[in-house]
Design a protein around this motif. Structure first.
Motif, mmCIF file in Angstrom:
data_model
loop_
_atom_site.group_PDB
_atom_site.id
_atom_site.type_symbol
_atom_site.label_atom_id
_atom_site.label_comp_id
_atom_site.label_asym_id
_atom_site.label_seq_id
_atom_site.Cartn_x
_atom_site.Cartn_y
_atom_site.Cartn_z
ATOM 1 N N LEU A 21 -28.156 18.448 34.146
ATOM 2 C CA LEU A 21 -28.949 19.280 33.253
ATOM 3 C C LEU A 21 -28.463 19.062 31.827
ATOM 4 C CD1 LEU A 21 -29.201 22.766 35.020
ATOM 5 C CD2 LEU A 21 -31.057 21.127 34.668
ATOM 6 N N GLN A 22 -29.394 19.028 30.874
ATOM 7 C CA GLN A 22 -29.032 18.888 29.474
ATOM 8 C C GLN A 22 -29.788 19.924 28.648
ATOM 9 O OE1 GLN A 22 -29.942 14.731 28.706
ATOM 10 N NE2 GLN A 22 -27.783 14.184 28.960
ATOM 11 N N GLN A 23 -29.100 20.464 27.661
ATOM 12 C CA GLN A 23 -29.704 21.410 26.731
ATOM 13 C C GLN A 23 -29.772 20.755 25.365
ATOM 14 O OE1 GLN A 23 -29.017 25.935 26.541
ATOM 15 N NE2 GLN A 23 -27.614 25.146 25.005
ATOM 16 N N LEU A 24 -30.964 20.722 24.776
ATOM 17 C CA LEU A 24 -31.186 20.023 23.513
ATOM 18 C C LEU A 24 -31.462 21.006 22.383
ATOM 19 C CD1 LEU A 24 -33.728 17.277 24.706
ATOM 20 C CD2 LEU A 24 -31.249 17.307 24.999
ATOM 21 N N GLY A 57 -32.340 31.491 16.897
ATOM 22 C CA GLY A 57 -33.600 30.960 16.417
ATOM 23 C C GLY A 57 -33.724 29.464 16.519
ATOM 24 N N ASN A 58 -32.790 28.811 17.196
ATOM 25 C CA ASN A 58 -32.837 27.359 17.338
ATOM 26 C C ASN A 58 -33.857 26.961 18.403
ATOM 27 O OD1 ASN A 58 -30.563 27.181 15.573
ATOM 28 N ND2 ASN A 58 -29.214 27.561 17.307
ATOM 29 N N VAL A 59 -34.651 25.924 18.104
ATOM 30 C CA VAL A 59 -35.560 25.375 19.100
ATOM 31 C C VAL A 59 -34.724 24.696 20.180
ATOM 32 C CG1 VAL A 59 -37.462 23.776 19.538
ATOM 33 C CG2 VAL A 59 -37.342 25.017 17.359
ATOM 34 N N ARG A 188 -21.240 30.711 9.364
ATOM 35 C CA ARG A 188 -21.864 30.091 10.528
ATOM 36 C C ARG A 188 -21.875 28.569 10.397
ATOM 37 N NH1 ARG A 188 -27.971 32.477 9.287
ATOM 38 N NH2 ARG A 188 -28.561 30.986 7.650
ATOM 39 N N TYR A 189 -21.993 27.932 11.538
ATOM 40 C CA TYR A 189 -21.988 26.466 11.670
ATOM 41 C C TYR A 189 -23.429 25.964 11.593
ATOM 42 C CZ TYR A 189 -20.577 21.973 13.798
ATOM 43 O OH TYR A 189 -20.314 20.642 14.062
ATOM 44 N N VAL A 190 -23.622 24.802 10.968
ATOM 45 C CA VAL A 190 -24.942 24.186 10.862
ATOM 46 C C VAL A 190 -24.852 22.745 11.346
ATOM 47 C CG1 VAL A 190 -26.905 23.654 9.378
ATOM 48 C CG2 VAL A 190 -25.408 25.592 8.813
ATOM 49 N N SER A 191 -25.721 22.367 12.260
ATOM 50 C CA SER A 191 -25.863 20.960 12.629
ATOM 51 C C SER A 191 -27.184 20.445 12.082
ATOM 52 C CB SER A 191 -25.806 20.776 14.146
ATOM 53 O OG SER A 191 -26.922 21.402 14.768
ATOM 54 N N GLY A 192 -27.199 19.190 11.671
ATOM 55 C CA GLY A 192 -28.415 18.647 11.089
ATOM 56 C C GLY A 192 -28.255 17.197 10.700
ATOM 57 N N TYR A 193 -28.991 16.815 9.672
ATOM 58 C CA TYR A 193 -29.020 15.422 9.252
ATOM 59 C C TYR A 193 -28.758 15.324 7.752
ATOM 60 C CZ TYR A 193 -31.324 14.907 13.760
ATOM 61 O OH TYR A 193 -31.617 14.945 15.090
ATOM 62 N N ARG A 240 -22.349 30.290 15.763
ATOM 63 C CA ARG A 240 -21.040 30.789 15.332
ATOM 64 C C ARG A 240 -20.029 29.663 15.190
ATOM 65 N NH1 ARG A 240 -19.836 34.361 20.205
ATOM 66 N NH2 ARG A 240 -20.763 32.471 21.089
ATOM 67 N N ASP A 241 -20.238 28.566 15.937
ATOM 68 C CA ASP A 241 -19.340 27.423 15.878
ATOM 69 C C ASP A 241 -20.076 26.209 16.425
ATOM 70 O OD1 ASP A 241 -19.356 27.720 18.663
ATOM 71 O OD2 ASP A 241 -17.381 28.655 18.743
ATOM 72 N N TYR A 242 -19.337 25.103 16.603
ATOM 73 C CA TYR A 242 -19.944 23.851 17.062
ATOM 74 C C TYR A 242 -20.674 24.010 18.385
ATOM 75 C CZ TYR A 242 -19.967 19.356 19.495
ATOM 76 O OH TYR A 242 -20.329 18.266 20.245
ATOM 77 N N ARG A 243 -20.087 24.726 19.321
ATOM 78 C CA ARG A 243 -20.671 24.815 20.655
ATOM 79 C C ARG A 243 -22.010 25.547 20.653
ATOM 80 N NH1 ARG A 243 -15.026 26.044 23.888
ATOM 81 N NH2 ARG A 243 -14.282 23.887 23.905
ATOM 82 N N ASP A 244 -22.220 26.449 19.716
ATOM 83 C CA ASP A 244 -23.497 27.156 19.626
ATOM 84 C C ASP A 244 -24.612 26.281 19.074
ATOM 85 O OD1 ASP A 244 -22.603 29.564 20.635
ATOM 86 O OD2 ASP A 244 -22.240 30.464 18.677
ATOM 87 N N ALA A 245 -24.260 25.252 18.303
ATOM 88 C CA ALA A 245 -25.268 24.475 17.581
ATOM 89 C C ALA A 245 -25.250 22.990 17.925
ATOM 90 C CB ALA A 245 -25.066 24.645 16.072
ATOM 91 N N MET A 246 -24.466 22.577 18.919
ATOM 92 C CA MET A 246 -24.362 21.156 19.223
ATOM 93 C C MET A 246 -25.714 20.591 19.639
ATOM 94 S SD MET A 246 -22.040 21.614 22.654
ATOM 95 C CE MET A 246 -21.698 19.860 22.826
ATOM 96 N N PRO A 247 -26.037 19.362 19.200
ATOM 97 C CA PRO A 247 -27.367 18.794 19.467
ATOM 98 C C PRO A 247 -27.689 18.654 20.949
ATOM 99 C CG PRO A 247 -26.277 17.585 17.711
ATOM 100 C CD PRO A 247 -25.258 18.520 18.281
ATOM 101 N N ILE A 248 -26.729 18.182 21.749
ATOM 102 C CA ILE A 248 -26.947 18.006 23.180
ATOM 103 C C ILE A 248 -25.697 18.444 23.930
ATOM 104 C CG2 ILE A 248 -27.487 16.393 25.054
ATOM 105 C CD1 ILE A 248 -28.833 14.584 23.059
ATOM 106 N N MET A 249 -25.882 19.240 24.958
ATOM 107 C CA MET A 249 -24.779 19.582 25.844
ATOM 108 C C MET A 249 -25.325 19.591 27.266
ATOM 109 S SD MET A 249 -24.331 23.698 25.232
ATOM 110 C CE MET A 249 -23.019 23.783 26.448
#
Length: 268
Positions: A21-24, A57-59, A188-193, A240-249
């Motif tokens: 299973l993967q969460q995107l 609110g992340n897709v 808060r942590y932000v992942s993006g480009y 709140r940190d990397y694990r909440d916003a990581m692109p794929i887990m």
């Protein structure tokens, strides 16, 4: 500015996968200085199971590996119009309350080094306003923690990266989040480009942090590059940190080894 993004992630397995299973979190949203003009995702070797907006609110989408697959490929791409707001995101929105971003997590829990860092910056900038203090904090972290790949990993905490004195954007962001919270600011942590000035091809997405101030609301800080985000940045997910916003887990069951390849292009 219009940015064209193509993010290709490939998982290869030396034996067919029994279960995975993967969460995107790979789809940006319009708002906070950016407008998604078009976006799509192509998936091979796995099937979408569910799509939803998470508590921040992340897709978010869940995938399940197709039976017997030995390769999963995810191509997420689109065009985003971005404005330069000098890192200012503005007032707090969403279902997650502001106080949630004041609490530490296992990845951002302050140790003696983070506490000393926060105390030192607070003492040196006692007469400055909040924005100046936070810029000083960002500069101090950038000076103490050299950007270098291969010295930390996805499990490295803020305290651990500060102790090591080396890290990547994930580490810089989490150190600043931890220290800013110690100075009384939700963070808060932000992942993006990020569109690089010297190249189109990249091998990883980017990360930075946002800190809340009374005067401006949420403001972004990219410690690794020593600036607040401008029109070259696209926000995708927060937490709140990397694990909440990581692109794929994900999780996987079965024997064999997994190989990961990431190919990213960000261009105007």
């Amino acid at each position: 500015m219009h940015l064209k993004i193509t993010h290709k992630t490939t998982y290869s397995y030396d034996e067919p996968v029994a279960y995975a299973l993967q969460q995107l979190r790979l789809t940006p949203r319009s708002g906070a200085g950016q407008k998604v003009l078009d976006w799509s995702m192509q998936i091979t070797g796995a099937t979408r199971q569910l799509g939803f907006d998470d508590q921040y609110g992340n897709v978010t989408e869940l995938l399940k590996a197709d039976p017997g697959t030995a390769r999963i490929e995810i191509v997420s791409e689109g065009t985003v119009e971005v404005a330069d707001n000098s890192g200012v995101v503005g007032k707090h929105r969403g279902l997650a309350p502001l106080w949630l971003f004041e609490a530490s997590t296992p990845m951002t829990a302050p140790g003696p080094l983070v506490q000393a860092l926060a105390d030192a910056v607070a003492a040196e900038t006692g007469g400055a306003d909040a924005l100046d203090r936070l810029h000083a904090l960002s500069a101090r972290i950038g000076g103490q923690v050299t950007y270098e790949t291969g010295r930390t990993d996805s499990d490295t905490t803020a305290e651990g990266a500060l102790q090591a004195g080396h890290g990547v954007c994930q580490d810089h962001a989490q150190i600043m989040i931890s220290a800013a919270r110690q100075m009384g600011h939700p963070a808060r942590y932000v992942s993006g480009y990020l569109m690089m000035n010297d190249r189109i091809d990249q091998d990883a997405s980017h990360a930075w942090c946002e800190v809340w101030t009374e005067a401006l609301g949420w403001v972004g800080f990219d410690v690794s590059n020593g600036i607040s985000p401008d029109a070259r940045y696209v926000r995708v997910a927060i937490g709140r940190d990397y694990r909440d916003a990581m692109p794929i887990m994900g999780i996987r069951r079965g024997p064999g080894q997994e190989a990961l390849q990431v190919h990213l292009q960000v261009q105007q």
